[in-house]
Design a protein around this motif. Structure first.
Motif, PDB file in Angstrom:
ATOM      1  N   TYR A  77       0.855  -1.187   0.000  1.00  0.00           N
ATOM      2  CA  TYR A  77       0.000   0.000   0.000  1.00  0.00           C
ATOM      3  C   TYR A  77       0.891   1.237   0.000  1.00  0.00           C
ATOM      4  CZ  TYR A  77      -4.352  -2.463   1.150  1.00  0.00           C
ATOM      5  OH  TYR A  77      -5.469  -3.255   1.129  1.00  0.00           O
ATOM      6  N   PHE A  78       0.658   2.150  -0.933  1.00  0.00           N
ATOM      7  CA  PHE A  78       1.361   3.420  -0.975  1.00  0.00           C
ATOM      8  C   PHE A  78       0.435   4.501  -0.436  1.00  0.00           C
ATOM      9  CE2 PHE A  78       4.073   1.112  -3.766  1.00  0.00           C
ATOM     10  CZ  PHE A  78       5.285   1.787  -3.793  1.00  0.00           C
ATOM     11  N   ALA A  79       0.922   5.283   0.519  1.00  0.00           N
ATOM     12  CA  ALA A  79       0.149   6.371   1.105  1.00  0.00           C
ATOM     13  C   ALA A  79       0.022   7.513   0.110  1.00  0.00           C
ATOM     14  CB  ALA A  79       0.820   6.865   2.383  1.00  0.00           C
ATOM     15  N   SER A  80      -1.103   8.201   0.185  1.00  0.00           N
ATOM     16  CA  SER A  80      -1.381   9.302  -0.715  1.00  0.00           C
ATOM     17  C   SER A  80      -2.125  10.389   0.048  1.00  0.00           C
ATOM     18  CB  SER A  80      -2.255   8.781  -1.864  1.00  0.00           C
ATOM     19  OG  SER A  80      -2.763   9.836  -2.617  1.00  0.00           O
ATOM     20  N   GLU A  81      -1.836  11.638  -0.273  1.00  0.00           N
ATOM     21  CA  GLU A  81      -2.597  12.746   0.307  1.00  0.00           C
ATOM     22  C   GLU A  81      -3.985  12.792  -0.318  1.00  0.00           C
ATOM     23  OE1 GLU A  81      -1.766  15.038   2.760  1.00  0.00           O
ATOM     24  OE2 GLU A  81      -0.056  13.700   3.085  1.00  0.00           O
ATOM     25  N   ASP A  82      -4.030  12.692  -1.645  1.00  0.00           N
ATOM     26  CA  ASP A  82      -5.279  12.697  -2.407  1.00  0.00           C
ATOM     27  C   ASP A  82      -5.133  11.671  -3.522  1.00  0.00           C
ATOM     28  OD1 ASP A  82      -7.453  13.104  -4.086  1.00  0.00           O
ATOM     29  OD2 ASP A  82      -7.219  15.267  -4.199  1.00  0.00           O
ATOM     30  N   ILE A  83      -5.779  10.555  -3.371  1.00  0.00           N
ATOM     31  CA  ILE A  83      -5.641   9.411  -4.280  1.00  0.00           C
ATOM     32  C   ILE A  83      -5.897   9.782  -5.743  1.00  0.00           C
ATOM     33  CG2 ILE A  83      -7.988   8.485  -4.198  1.00  0.00           C
ATOM     34  CD1 ILE A  83      -6.670   5.744  -3.604  1.00  0.00           C
ATOM     35  N   ASN A  84      -6.723  10.791  -5.974  1.00  0.00           N
ATOM     36  CA  ASN A  84      -7.025  11.215  -7.341  1.00  0.00           C
ATOM     37  C   ASN A  84      -5.782  11.737  -8.062  1.00  0.00           C
ATOM     38  OD1 ASN A  84      -9.867  10.662  -7.270  1.00  0.00           O
ATOM     39  ND2 ASN A  84     -10.053  12.427  -5.922  1.00  0.00           N
ATOM     40  N   GLU A  85      -4.852  12.335  -7.325  1.00  0.00           N
ATOM     41  CA  GLU A  85      -3.619  12.854  -7.931  1.00  0.00           C
ATOM     42  C   GLU A  85      -2.793  11.737  -8.547  1.00  0.00           C
ATOM     43  OE1 GLU A  85      -2.362  16.030  -8.353  1.00  0.00           O
ATOM     44  OE2 GLU A  85      -4.401  16.604  -7.801  1.00  0.00           O
ATOM     45  N   GLY A 105     -15.024   3.843   3.948  1.00  0.00           N
ATOM     46  CA  GLY A 105     -15.572   4.398   5.184  1.00  0.00           C
ATOM     47  C   GLY A 105     -14.488   4.992   6.071  1.00  0.00           C
ATOM     48  N   ALA A 106     -14.419   4.531   7.298  1.00  0.00           N
ATOM     49  CA  ALA A 106     -13.466   5.065   8.273  1.00  0.00           C
ATOM     50  C   ALA A 106     -12.005   4.846   7.865  1.00  0.00           C
ATOM     51  CB  ALA A 106     -13.718   4.422   9.636  1.00  0.00           C
ATOM     52  N   PHE A 107     -11.752   3.954   6.913  1.00  0.00           N
ATOM     53  CA  PHE A 107     -10.387   3.659   6.491  1.00  0.00           C
ATOM     54  C   PHE A 107      -9.921   4.514   5.315  1.00  0.00           C
ATOM     55  CE2 PHE A 107     -11.963  -0.245   8.478  1.00  0.00           C
ATOM     56  CZ  PHE A 107     -11.027  -0.353   9.497  1.00  0.00           C
ATOM     57  N   GLY A 108     -10.760   5.417   4.840  1.00  0.00           N
ATOM     58  CA  GLY A 108     -10.390   6.307   3.746  1.00  0.00           C
ATOM     59  C   GLY A 108     -10.733   5.728   2.395  1.00  0.00           C
ATOM     60  N   ILE A 121      -0.140  -2.930  -7.073  1.00  0.00           N
ATOM     61  CA  ILE A 121       0.046  -2.168  -5.843  1.00  0.00           C
ATOM     62  C   ILE A 121      -1.250  -1.462  -5.485  1.00  0.00           C
ATOM     63  CG2 ILE A 121       2.535  -1.870  -6.174  1.00  0.00           C
ATOM     64  CD1 ILE A 121       1.960   1.005  -7.059  1.00  0.00           C
ATOM     65  N   ARG A 122      -1.375  -1.053  -4.236  1.00  0.00           N
ATOM     66  CA  ARG A 122      -2.586  -0.398  -3.750  1.00  0.00           C
ATOM     67  C   ARG A 122      -2.232   1.024  -3.337  1.00  0.00           C
ATOM     68  NH1 ARG A 122      -7.883  -2.013  -3.664  1.00  0.00           N
ATOM     69  NH2 ARG A 122      -7.448  -4.037  -2.774  1.00  0.00           N
ATOM     70  N   LEU A 123      -3.112   1.955  -3.652  1.00  0.00           N
ATOM     71  CA  LEU A 123      -3.013   3.339  -3.183  1.00  0.00           C
ATOM     72  C   LEU A 123      -4.015   3.503  -2.050  1.00  0.00           C
ATOM     73  CD1 LEU A 123      -3.113   5.198  -6.626  1.00  0.00           C
ATOM     74  CD2 LEU A 123      -1.104   4.427  -5.364  1.00  0.00           C
ATOM     75  N   ARG A 124      -3.659   4.310  -1.049  1.00  0.00           N
ATOM     76  CA  ARG A 124      -4.586   4.572   0.069  1.00  0.00           C
ATOM     77  C   ARG A 124      -4.452   6.028   0.487  1.00  0.00           C
ATOM     78  NH1 ARG A 124      -4.358   4.806   5.582  1.00  0.00           N
ATOM     79  NH2 ARG A 124      -6.313   4.367   6.616  1.00  0.00           N
ATOM     80  N   SER A 125      -5.609   6.689   0.657  1.00  0.00           N
ATOM     81  CA  SER A 125      -5.614   8.081   1.095  1.00  0.00           C
ATOM     82  C   SER A 125      -6.811   8.369   1.975  1.00  0.00           C
ATOM     83  CB  SER A 125      -5.633   9.022  -0.108  1.00  0.00           C
ATOM     84  OG  SER A 125      -6.893   9.048  -0.730  1.00  0.00           O
ATOM     85  N   ALA A 126      -6.733   9.494   2.666  1.00  0.00           N
ATOM     86  CA  ALA A 126      -7.863   9.939   3.482  1.00  0.00           C
ATOM     87  C   ALA A 126      -8.890  10.663   2.622  1.00  0.00           C
ATOM     88  CB  ALA A 126      -7.369  10.864   4.590  1.00  0.00           C
ATOM     89  N   LEU A 127      -8.488  11.152   1.448  1.00  0.00           N
ATOM     90  CA  LEU A 127      -9.384  11.897   0.542  1.00  0.00           C
ATOM     91  C   LEU A 127      -9.762  11.074  -0.670  1.00  0.00           C
ATOM     92  CD1 LEU A 127      -7.469  15.272   0.566  1.00  0.00           C
ATOM     93  CD2 LEU A 127      -9.460  14.678   1.918  1.00  0.00           C
TER      94      LEU A 127
END
Length: 127
Positions: A77-85, A105-108, A121-127
């Motif tokens: 999983y790669f962290a992202s500020e905004d997954i759309n970017e 849900g609560a996991f972004g 690979i997986r992307l994950r973000s809060a947005l």
């Protein structure tokens, strides 16, 4: 409790293509690291560094005869500020969006992509 994950490696067949893909999608610099080996096998290595002080999650792109890239292996999983970017840069960098942005849900938010080497690979973000 300390985090037990301290390094990852993503295997490549075309090292330069993979470096271009990851540096483009994640807008980051990968650093080539010369590798010395007693074996005759050529090894290419480029590191991702999470921060200037080298803390956090770190890893590398690797080209080595003994390991091949592909789907179905370890999922990173790669962290992202905004997954759309990142998603907006995947296909232009030669990758493929496998599962678009999904609200967990609560996991972004998460998305599943394939790199130019066939790794998933997986992307994950809060947005």
């Amino acid at each position: 409790m300390r985090n037990v994950i301290n390094w990852f490696e993503i295997y490549t067949t075309d090292f330069d293509r993979a470096k271009k893909f990851y540096s483009t999608v994640f807008n980051c610099k990968l650093t080539d690291v010369p590798m010395k080996s007693d074996r005759h096998t050529q090894m290419q290595y480029a590191t991702f560094l999470d921060s200037e002080d080298k803390s956090g999650f770190n890893g590398a792109l690797v080209k080595i005869e003994e390991a091949k890239p592909g789907m179905g292996g370890t999922l990173i999983y790669f962290a992202s500020e905004d997954i759309n970017e990142e998603l907006s840069r995947v296909e232009a960098a030669g990758g493929k969006i496998i599962r678009p942005k999904l609200d967990t849900g609560a996991f972004g938010f998460i998305a599943l992509i394939a790199d130019t080497e066939g790794n998933m690979i997986r992307l994950r973000s809060a947005l």
